[in-house]
Design an enzyme around this catalytic site. Sequence first.
Site, short mmCIF file in Angstrom:
data_model
loop_
_atom_site.label_atom_id
_atom_site.label_comp_id
_atom_site.label_asym_id
_atom_site.label_seq_id
_atom_site.Cartn_x
_atom_site.Cartn_y
_atom_site.Cartn_z
N LYS A 107 0.85 -1.19 0.00
CA LYS A 107 0.00 0.00 0.00
C LYS A 107 0.89 1.23 0.00
O LYS A 107 2.00 1.19 0.53
CB LYS A 107 -0.88 0.02 1.25
CG LYS A 107 -2.09 0.90 1.14
CD LYS A 107 -3.16 0.24 0.30
CE LYS A 107 -4.46 0.97 0.30
NZ LYS A 107 -5.56 0.06 -0.05
N1 GLU Z 1 -7.11 0.40 -3.22
C1 GLU Z 1 -7.90 -0.74 -3.49
C2 GLU Z 1 -7.97 -1.65 -2.27
O1 GLU Z 1 -7.80 -1.23 -1.17
C3 GLU Z 1 -7.49 -1.44 -4.78
C4 GLU Z 1 -6.14 -2.08 -4.76
C5 GLU Z 1 -5.70 -2.63 -6.12
O2 GLU Z 1 -6.49 -2.65 -7.04
O3 GLU Z 1 -4.54 -3.02 -6.20
O4 GLU Z 1 -8.26 -2.80 -2.37
#
Ligand code: GLU
Length: 476
Positions: A107
Site C-alpha cells: 500500500k
Molecule cells: N485500493 C484498493 C484496495 O484497497 C485497490 C487495490 C488494487 O487494485 O490493487 O483494495
Amino acid sequence: MQNTNEPSFRESVEIMFNRAVALMDLSPGLEEKIRVCNATYTVRFGVRLRGEIKTFTGYRSVHSEHMEPVKGGIRYSMGVNQDEVEALAALMTYKCSLVEAPFGGSKGGLCIDPREWEEHELEVITRRFAYELAKRDLIHPSQNVPAPDMGTGEREMAWIADQYARMNTTDINAKACVTGKPLNAGGIAGRVEATGRGVQYALREFFRYEEDKAKAGLSGKLKGKRVVVQGLGNVGYHAAKFLSEEDGSLITGVAEWDGGIVDPNGIDVEALRSWISENGGVKGYPDGTYLENGALALEEDCDILIPAALEGTINLTNAERIKAKLIIEAANGPVTSGADDILREKGVVIIPDMYANAGGVTVSYFEWVKNLSHIRFGRMQRRQEEARHQLVVDQLEALSETLGHTWDLAPDFKTKYLRGADELELVRSGLDDTMRIAYQSMRKVWHGRDDVDDLRTAAYLVSIEKVAASYRAKGL
Ligand code: GLU
C-alpha cells in the site's frame, strides 16, 4: 471521533489477525513472518510549485512478498501515516489471498490534500512521487503494482503509467506497472465501478443462504431492505446505485463529511451524488431530512450498513448504538477491533473488508493480465461465439418453420442469446465468480467450525492458510 484509548489501525488489524491465528496450527516463526510488515519506504521530496519548494512525504509499504508482484493502492490524504499504510498493506495481503488474486500485499500513500492543488500541480507531484517509487522498483510490473485508493483515480494512474514508461522505454510490459488506468491508457472496462460492484455481488451471495441471513436476523431478498451508506465516494456511490437500481434496496441514509441525509422512502442516489458534486456536500439537499452530525446516520435503524469511507468510523464511541443487522465493510478497516467485539456480542453480522471490498483488486488483476497479454478480453472469441449461437437460432427457426410456426423464439431471447460477451460482461462475470467462491470458502469455515462464530475470523483463517501454504511451498 475515535476513542484515543483504542489501538492504532495497524494494531487493530493485528488483534484481529491474532484472534484467527490462535485457532490455527502455524509454527510461531511462520505466524510472526506472516504478521509483520516486510518493509516500509518513506520518501520526502521537494517540488517547485507556486514559486517555492514544497516538501511532500510519501510511503510505500510492502507487507508480504509470498507472491509477486505485490499489490495495493496509493492514497492521497492528509491523514496518511506509516501506521495506516502498514495496516492497509497487511489487509491487501489477506484480501488478495482470500480472492485468489496472485499478489502479495502492499500500500502507498502521500500526505497531501488533493483539493488544495490545481490539476497541473497534482500531475507534477504525482510524477515526482512515481519517479521516487519506480527508481526503487516500488512501481514495477513484476514487483509492485499500485492502483487507485482514496483521493486518487484513473487520472493519477495514467500519470504514473506514463512516468514509468518514460523511465523504462524498452519495457514491453510497462502498462502493467499500475492498474486502474483509464480505458484509453491501458485500463479495463468496469474497473471504476469494481469495488462497489463487488459489494453488490457479496451481498447477493450472502442473501442466497437462508442460514446466513438468519444469523443476522434477516430474511427474504435484497429488495426493500433498508440500507445506510457512509461516504458517497467511488465505492459507496456505486454500491448504493447498483443496490437501489438493480436489487430494489432502499437507501434510507447517507452519511457524508458535512452531514447526513435520511429518508425512509429511499434516497435518489444519482440526484444526491450530483448535488454533492455541485455543492461540495449534502447540506441543503432538498429531499429527506438533513442531519447536522453525519455520523448519526450510521446509528439509524436499518437492515444493512455500508461503511464506505475512512477506517475506524465504527469504534468504541458508537458501536453500542449501531442498529444495523448486517454491516458490510466497503472501506478498509471501518470497524475497530474494540467495536468488532461489541458488535459480535450484539449479534450483528459483519462481512469483513478483506472480502467485501476485494472487487477493486480483483478487477485490477484482470487489468494486469490484460496488459501482460496485450489484448482486450473477448477480442478473439466474441464473434465466433455469436456465429455459433446464430447456428442454433437458425436451426431452431428452420424447425419452427417445418412445424408450421406453431412456436417462435421470444425476440428478447434472440437478442440476448446472440450477443457475444464483450470485455465489460466478462469482467463482471469474473468478478461475480470470484466473490461467490470467496464467500463460499468463508462460510464453510464459519458454519463448519465450532470455534469460529464470525465471518471475519473465517476470512482470516482461509486467507492466512493460503499465505502459509505458499511460504511452505517456498521452503520457508
Ligand atoms: N485500493 C484498493 C484496495 O484497497 C485497490 C487495490 C488494487 O487494485 O490493487 O483494495
